[in-house]
Design a protein around this motif. Structure first.
Motif, PDB file in Angstrom:
ATOM      1  N   TRP A  80      12.041  20.100  -7.040  1.00  0.00           N
ATOM      2  CA  TRP A  80      11.023  19.259  -7.673  1.00  0.00           C
ATOM      3  C   TRP A  80       9.858  19.067  -6.725  1.00  0.00           C
ATOM      4  CZ3 TRP A  80      11.744  18.312 -12.711  1.00  0.00           C
ATOM      5  CH2 TRP A  80      13.034  18.390 -13.207  1.00  0.00           C
ATOM      6  N   ILE A  81       8.644  19.213  -7.250  1.00  0.00           N
ATOM      7  CA  ILE A  81       7.419  19.034  -6.457  1.00  0.00           C
ATOM      8  C   ILE A  81       6.624  17.891  -7.072  1.00  0.00           C
ATOM      9  CG2 ILE A  81       5.310  20.116  -5.615  1.00  0.00           C
ATOM     10  CD1 ILE A  81       6.654  22.799  -5.847  1.00  0.00           C
ATOM     11  N   GLU A  82       6.121  17.009  -6.209  1.00  0.00           N
ATOM     12  CA  GLU A  82       5.366  15.848  -6.685  1.00  0.00           C
ATOM     13  C   GLU A  82       3.899  16.217  -6.899  1.00  0.00           C
ATOM     14  OE1 GLU A  82       6.730  11.774  -5.235  1.00  0.00           O
ATOM     15  OE2 GLU A  82       7.156  13.045  -3.512  1.00  0.00           O
ATOM     16  N   ILE A 127      -5.466  18.350 -25.039  1.00  0.00           N
ATOM     17  CA  ILE A 127      -5.393  17.552 -23.818  1.00  0.00           C
ATOM     18  C   ILE A 127      -5.346  18.504 -22.629  1.00  0.00           C
ATOM     19  CG2 ILE A 127      -4.029  15.905 -22.472  1.00  0.00           C
ATOM     20  CD1 ILE A 127      -2.985  14.767 -25.080  1.00  0.00           C
ATOM     21  N   VAL A 128      -6.274  18.307 -21.690  1.00  0.00           N
ATOM     22  CA  VAL A 128      -6.300  19.106 -20.458  1.00  0.00           C
ATOM     23  C   VAL A 128      -5.605  18.306 -19.361  1.00  0.00           C
ATOM     24  CG1 VAL A 128      -7.764  20.176 -18.707  1.00  0.00           C
ATOM     25  CG2 VAL A 128      -8.423  20.277 -21.111  1.00  0.00           C
ATOM     26  N   ILE A 129      -4.691  18.961 -18.672  1.00  0.00           N
ATOM     27  CA  ILE A 129      -3.956  18.317 -17.577  1.00  0.00           C
ATOM     28  C   ILE A 129      -4.305  19.038 -16.278  1.00  0.00           C
ATOM     29  CG2 ILE A 129      -1.703  17.640 -16.694  1.00  0.00           C
ATOM     30  CD1 ILE A 129      -0.625  17.916 -19.534  1.00  0.00           C
ATOM     31  N   ILE A 130      -4.860  18.297 -15.335  1.00  0.00           N
ATOM     32  CA  ILE A 130      -5.178  18.843 -14.015  1.00  0.00           C
ATOM     33  C   ILE A 130      -4.270  18.154 -13.006  1.00  0.00           C
ATOM     34  CG2 ILE A 130      -6.972  19.176 -12.285  1.00  0.00           C
ATOM     35  CD1 ILE A 130      -9.035  19.018 -14.503  1.00  0.00           C
ATOM     36  N   SER A 131      -3.428  18.948 -12.337  1.00  0.00           N
ATOM     37  CA  SER A 131      -2.418  18.404 -11.427  1.00  0.00           C
ATOM     38  C   SER A 131      -2.665  18.904 -10.015  1.00  0.00           C
ATOM     39  CB  SER A 131      -1.004  18.801 -11.883  1.00  0.00           C
ATOM     40  OG  SER A 131      -0.772  18.368 -13.206  1.00  0.00           O
ATOM     41  N   ARG A 132      -2.477  18.021  -9.059  1.00  0.00           N
ATOM     42  CA  ARG A 132      -2.670  18.368  -7.639  1.00  0.00           C
ATOM     43  C   ARG A 132      -1.402  18.044  -6.866  1.00  0.00           C
ATOM     44  NH1 ARG A 132      -8.178  16.939  -4.812  1.00  0.00           N
ATOM     45  NH2 ARG A 132      -8.667  18.719  -6.178  1.00  0.00           N
ATOM     46  N   ASP A 133      -0.967  18.998  -6.054  1.00  0.00           N
ATOM     47  CA  ASP A 133       0.240  18.831  -5.240  1.00  0.00           C
ATOM     48  C   ASP A 133      -0.014  17.741  -4.194  1.00  0.00           C
ATOM     49  OD1 ASP A 133       2.494  19.003  -3.750  1.00  0.00           O
ATOM     50  OD2 ASP A 133       2.317  21.126  -3.252  1.00  0.00           O
ATOM     51  N   ILE A 134       0.808  16.701  -4.243  1.00  0.00           N
ATOM     52  CA  ILE A 134       0.627  15.596  -3.292  1.00  0.00           C
ATOM     53  C   ILE A 134       1.817  15.489  -2.346  1.00  0.00           C
ATOM     54  CG2 ILE A 134      -0.900  14.264  -4.790  1.00  0.00           C
ATOM     55  CD1 ILE A 134       1.530  12.585  -5.619  1.00  0.00           C
ATOM     56  N   SER A 135       2.586  16.587  -2.214  1.00  0.00           N
ATOM     57  CA  SER A 135       3.745  16.555  -1.325  1.00  0.00           C
ATOM     58  C   SER A 135       3.333  16.245   0.104  1.00  0.00           C
ATOM     59  CB  SER A 135       4.482  17.895  -1.383  1.00  0.00           C
ATOM     60  OG  SER A 135       4.888  18.176  -2.703  1.00  0.00           O
ATOM     61  N   GLU A 136       2.275  16.927   0.571  1.00  0.00           N
ATOM     62  CA  GLU A 136       1.813  16.690   1.944  1.00  0.00           C
ATOM     63  C   GLU A 136       1.289  15.270   2.100  1.00  0.00           C
ATOM     64  OE1 GLU A 136       2.203  18.635   4.488  1.00  0.00           O
ATOM     65  OE2 GLU A 136       3.227  20.094   3.218  1.00  0.00           O
ATOM     66  N   ARG A 137       0.613  14.772   1.059  1.00  0.00           N
ATOM     67  CA  ARG A 137       0.100  13.402   1.136  1.00  0.00           C
ATOM     68  C   ARG A 137       1.244  12.402   1.207  1.00  0.00           C
ATOM     69  NH1 ARG A 137      -3.188  11.023  -3.805  1.00  0.00           N
ATOM     70  NH2 ARG A 137      -1.160  10.139  -4.334  1.00  0.00           N
ATOM     71  N   LYS A 138       2.307  12.670   0.440  1.00  0.00           N
ATOM     72  CA  LYS A 138       3.481  11.791   0.484  1.00  0.00           C
ATOM     73  C   LYS A 138       4.111  11.798   1.872  1.00  0.00           C
ATOM     74  CE  LYS A 138       3.884  10.146  -3.728  1.00  0.00           C
ATOM     75  NZ  LYS A 138       3.955   8.706  -4.020  1.00  0.00           N
ATOM     76  N   LYS A 139       4.187  12.995   2.467  1.00  0.00           N
ATOM     77  CA  LYS A 139       4.739  13.072   3.821  1.00  0.00           C
ATOM     78  C   LYS A 139       3.880  12.290   4.800  1.00  0.00           C
ATOM     79  CE  LYS A 139       6.946  17.588   3.206  1.00  0.00           C
ATOM     80  NZ  LYS A 139       6.940  19.016   3.623  1.00  0.00           N
ATOM     81  N   ALA A 140       2.545  12.431   4.634  1.00  0.00           N
ATOM     82  CA  ALA A 140       1.637  11.689   5.516  1.00  0.00           C
ATOM     83  C   ALA A 140       1.811  10.180   5.338  1.00  0.00           C
ATOM     84  CB  ALA A 140       0.192  12.096   5.237  1.00  0.00           C
TER      85      ALA A 140
END
Length: 542
Positions: A284-286, A304-317
């Motif tokens: 699973w990727i956040e 509906i347009v969905i724009i998703s950005r990987d925040i895994s690194e932000r969560k780690k930070a």
């Protein structure tokens, strides 16, 4: 019979007018050199064909040779018109008699049309054709009276002028239709080019962005995904299209996604939520996802347009920042607690020792002294954690530091029937720039933990080698009880320990010291199989 001749002549004339227009469409509308001369020659050829197709009535030839001449005057000017008129005159003189009226009338027509044309500059070509035909009609009627040509048969002349008018009208309509189609085609081509350029820009953005772009309908069925889905999640476009969005979302996050979609359908405003999306490998990727409504023609939500950005690194930070805040709080707490506890602790310990000396040893005194010693150890660790210490960096041999820690703990190791085996794979000594006492403390804590994990004895393997460029790696492998893999990330947290009487501060201090020396520490462990600890430190520059 005459009607059939008219229809045949007009049909052939229409075909001859249409042919260059059709041929012209295959040349990308690029301008031809000397187009007026070519048009005049072609118009002359058409006039010759029309003269050859003329039919006789009451001794005079019926043809529409002046129709292409009038059209050339109206659309391209006097030069091509005169050229076409010259061809038509030659063909007329060759085909029949009445030369004088024909020549005189031709001169009048050429002069009249050439003089009238500058006065019609503001007219459209179609209006110019009508005006020039009117001038031709006046000249023709004048010649009828001058040369006394069938003055008693007005229907004959009216019929002829109507024949010419229909020819001019048909030719003008064909040319105007072509011109309008050409302009419409040019606008459409320009629109297509703009759409292609715009599509290329958006495709360039969609295909090269690291964000996930997804388009779905009101029923939450995916109808488009950007190529970044394959890069980040491992799914090809065909694996996602026509599937429901919820099939890729973590079960715990599905209610939030449905709530966001319902809010969009009701309020027509974008929504932002955090989702866990399943990778093709099952992990699973956040992502932080923004749901954007796309309005339909009826004013409702079409897509509906969905724009998703990987925040895994932000969560780690964020976790690292939270850990740093914890360390800061623990440091402040440690300084205050240690100072408040240590003084009364020393007094209590002194009186217990004095009481033991006076009354003799018993199990209660030993228990009190043991627990007081444990409290003193905790306060010492708290002081080392919370109290700012003067750091004196010096160049040190890593092998000597490891051997010092192993030698210092040898008596304890022998008690547990444990042997240290040191493998030094480097031909030359490795040096680091460090605060020697702090690095010694790290090795002592790690080796002590390894000894305490091996209740049945055994071997602890130590190794030193060069890692990636500019780094050395110290490995400590034991064969003790091991650590569950899901607990490894928590090692080094304040007050987290797997030992029954552990404080959790030892590893925390190790992490702090290694981080201050710009190094790293990693753990690999399996339950009942042992643990591998790898410490990386930057080598000293020569």
């Amino acid at each position: 019979m005459f009607l059939l001749d008219y229809i045949i002549n007009l049909s052939i004339f229409s075909l001859l007018v249409s042919t260059p227009l059709v041929v012209r469409s295959f040349f990308n509308h690029k301008p031809f050199p000397r187009v007026k001369l070519l048009a005049g020659l072609y118009g002359g050829l058409v006039s010759v064909i029309l003269v050859l197709m003329s039919f006789q009535q009451q001794g005079y030839s019926f043809d529409i040779r002046y129709a292409p001449t009038i059209l050339l005057f109206a659309y391209l000017g006097p030069v091509p018109g005169v050229i076409a008129g010259a061809f038509s005159l030659a063909a007329r003189l060759f085909a029949s008699g009445h030369w004088i009226p024909a020549i005189f009338g031709w001169l009048q027509v050429m002069a009249g049309l050439s003089l009238l044309l500058p006065l019609l500059k503001r007219f459209s070509p179609l209006k110019k054709s009508a005006a020039l035909f009117g001038a031709y009609s006046l000249i023709y009627v004048a010649n009828v009276f001058i040369f006394n040509i069938l003055q008693d048969h007005p229907w004959f002349h009216l019929q002829y002028l109507l024949f010419i008018a229909i020819g001019v009208g048909i030719g003008g309509l064909l040319i105007e239709s072509y011109v309008k189609l050409y302009r419409l085609n040019s606008r459409l081509s320009e629109t297509y080019k703009q759409m292609e350029a715009s599509e290329a820009k958006y495709r360039l953005i969609a295909e090269n962005t690291s964000d996930l772009i997804m388009l779905m309908n009101r029923e939450s069925t995916v109808i488009y995904v950007s190529p970044s889905h394959e890069q980040l999640l491992g799914y090809r476009e065909t694996e996602v299209n026509e599937k429901e969005l919820c099939k890729f979302i973590h079960p715990e996050d599905i209610p939030g996604a449905k709530q966001a979609i319902n809010a969009i359908l009701e309020q027509k405003e974008w929504q932002s939520i955090e989702l866990r999306i399943r990778h093709s490998n099952g992990s699973w990727i956040e992502f932080e996802s923004r749901f954007m409504p796309v309005l339909a023609d009826d004013g409702g939500i079409g897509h509906i347009v969905i724009i998703s950005r990987d925040i895994s690194e932000r969560k780690k930070a964020e976790e690292i920042l939270l850990q740093s805040e914890k360390l800061s709080i623990v440091g402040e707490l440690a300084a205050g607690v240690a100072h408040e506890i240590r003084n009364p602790l020393t007094t209590i310990k002194g009186f217990v020792q004095l009481y033991k000396w006076e009354t003799g040893s018993d199990e209660y005194n030993e228990l009190l002294l043991s627990e007081l010693g444990r409290i003193e150890t905790i306060t010492s660790e708290l002081l080392s954690l919370g109290k700012p210490q003067a750091v004196k960096l010096s160049r040190a041999n890593v092998r000597e530091l490891i051997e010092y820690a192993a030698e210092l703990l040898s008596p304890q190791a022998h008690m547990y029937d444990i042997e240290f085996i040191f493998n030094h794979n480097e031909e030359k000594d490795l040096f680091i720039t460090c605060e020697v006492n702090q690095i010694k403390q790290v090795f002592l804590n790690l080796l002590k933990n390894a000894i305490e994990s091996m209740a049945d004895g055994g071997e602890i393997h130590l190794s030193l080698e060069t890692a990636e460029e500019g780094m050395c790696m110290i490995s400590i492998r034991d064969h003790g009880c091991g650590i569950p893999e899901d607990l490894l990330p928590r090692l080094g947290e304040p007050f987290y320990s797997l030992k029954e009487k552990g404080t959790g501060l030892g590893l925390m201090i190790c992490h702090k010291i290694i981080k201050q020396h710009h190094g790293s520490i990693t753990y690999q462990s399996k339950l009942n199989e042992g643990t591998l600890i790898q410490v990386r430190l930057p080598l000293a520059k020569d």
